[in-house]
Design an enzyme around this catalytic site. Structure first.
Site, mmCIF file in Angstrom:
data_model
loop_
_atom_site.group_PDB
_atom_site.id
_atom_site.type_symbol
_atom_site.label_atom_id
_atom_site.label_comp_id
_atom_site.label_asym_id
_atom_site.label_seq_id
_atom_site.Cartn_x
_atom_site.Cartn_y
_atom_site.Cartn_z
ATOM 1 N N GLU A 179 46.841 -47.671 -22.975
ATOM 2 C CA GLU A 179 46.816 -46.290 -23.434
ATOM 3 C C GLU A 179 47.623 -46.202 -24.718
ATOM 4 O O GLU A 179 48.753 -46.709 -24.788
ATOM 5 C CB GLU A 179 47.411 -45.358 -22.387
ATOM 6 C CG GLU A 179 47.413 -43.900 -22.799
ATOM 7 C CD GLU A 179 47.953 -42.981 -21.717
ATOM 8 O OE1 GLU A 179 47.615 -41.783 -21.750
ATOM 9 O OE2 GLU A 179 48.711 -43.454 -20.849
ATOM 10 N N GLU A 224 49.904 -31.363 -23.181
ATOM 11 C CA GLU A 224 50.367 -31.515 -21.811
ATOM 12 C C GLU A 224 51.427 -30.457 -21.557
ATOM 13 O O GLU A 224 52.465 -30.429 -22.206
ATOM 14 C CB GLU A 224 50.892 -32.920 -21.571
ATOM 15 C CG GLU A 224 49.757 -33.928 -21.597
ATOM 16 C CD GLU A 224 50.191 -35.344 -21.298
ATOM 17 O OE1 GLU A 224 49.671 -35.909 -20.323
ATOM 18 O OE2 GLU A 224 51.030 -35.886 -22.017
#
Length: 246
Positions: free
Chosen positions: A143, A227
């Site tokens: 990631e 987020e």
């Protein structure tokens, strides 16, 4: 591992089984409400909502074309201040079998703003890669995150290796593990509200300095979003998100 940054792996796992909402419905409020069109997609990814004592979130499409999308998200979350509740995002739809080594450039641009920064949240690109070109898009072997903003002391997973220069900008590079997935997070030095660049440069850096295997990794997802931990009512507006894979 900080509780505040369990975001990368667990947010990814929660992408399974999205709820498909019609294109005539530009506001998505159900968990995993999904829209796609013109080579882009939106997801109301409320993967961590169970850790909240109360709250809700919606994502709304403003406009779309083959050159990009405009959208916004509204949210309020309380409880579990160090736990991520969601990652509402826009993404570029990716054709399978795109080896990183065969990609020449990944140009992208974004302009965004929050109506308040009295929240705990980040604003970041999120990119997964995997050796299997048919890998599920909920996680990967690797990631790569590019944090354009961190609001009120939220941090990436792993440890801070110090400042690196990519494409003429400065980032703190964090490296850590989420299960078997290795996470590289480039955190901009100073919040970046208007950003454009070639994200392939980050892969080139990792190839040359961190042993990232460009010859065997395929691009799985190429996303941008926020987020959310706690706070609100908050609104983030993305006036334009564009991305391409060449």
């Amino acid at each position: 591992m900080k509780l505040s940054i369990l975001l990368s792996f667990f947010s990814s796992l929660a992408l399974a089984a999205p709820v498909l909402e019609t294109r005539q419905q530009p506001t998505l409020c159900s968990p995993y409400g999904y829209w796609s069109g013109n080579g882009y997609e939106l997801l109301n990814n409320l993967w961590g909502q169970d850790s909240a004592t109360s709250g809700s979130q919606c994502i709304s499409l403003s406009s779309s074309s083959s050159t990009g999308v405009s959208w916004s998200t509204n949210w309020t979350w309380t409880g579990g201040k160090d736990l991520v509740k969601s990652y509402a995002y826009s993404g570029k739809q990716i054709a399978k079998g795109k080896l990183i080594n065969n990609i020449t450039s990944m140009p992208t641009s974004v302009s965004w703003k929050y109506n308040t920064e009295a929240v705990r949240a980040n604003v970041a690109y999120d990119i997964f890669t995997a050796a299997d070109p048919n890998h599920v898009n909920s996680y990967g072997d690797y990631e790569i995150m590019i944090w354009l903003a961190r609001l009120n002391n939220v941090y990436p997973i792993g440890g801070d290796l110090g400042i690196r220069s990519i494409g003429g900008r400065s980032y703190n590079l964090w490296i850590g593990m989420n299960g078997n997935m290795k996470v590289f997070s480039f955190v901009a030095v100073g919040n970046q509200y208007d950003w454009n660049g070639d994200t392939k440069l980050f892969f080139n850096y990792l190839r040359d300095n961190e042993g990232y295997p460009v010859a065997t990794q395929n691009l799985i997802v190429f996303q941008f979003g926020t987020e959310a931990f706690v706070g609100g009512p908050a609104n983030m507006t993305v006036s334009k998100f564009t991305a391409a894979v060449n």
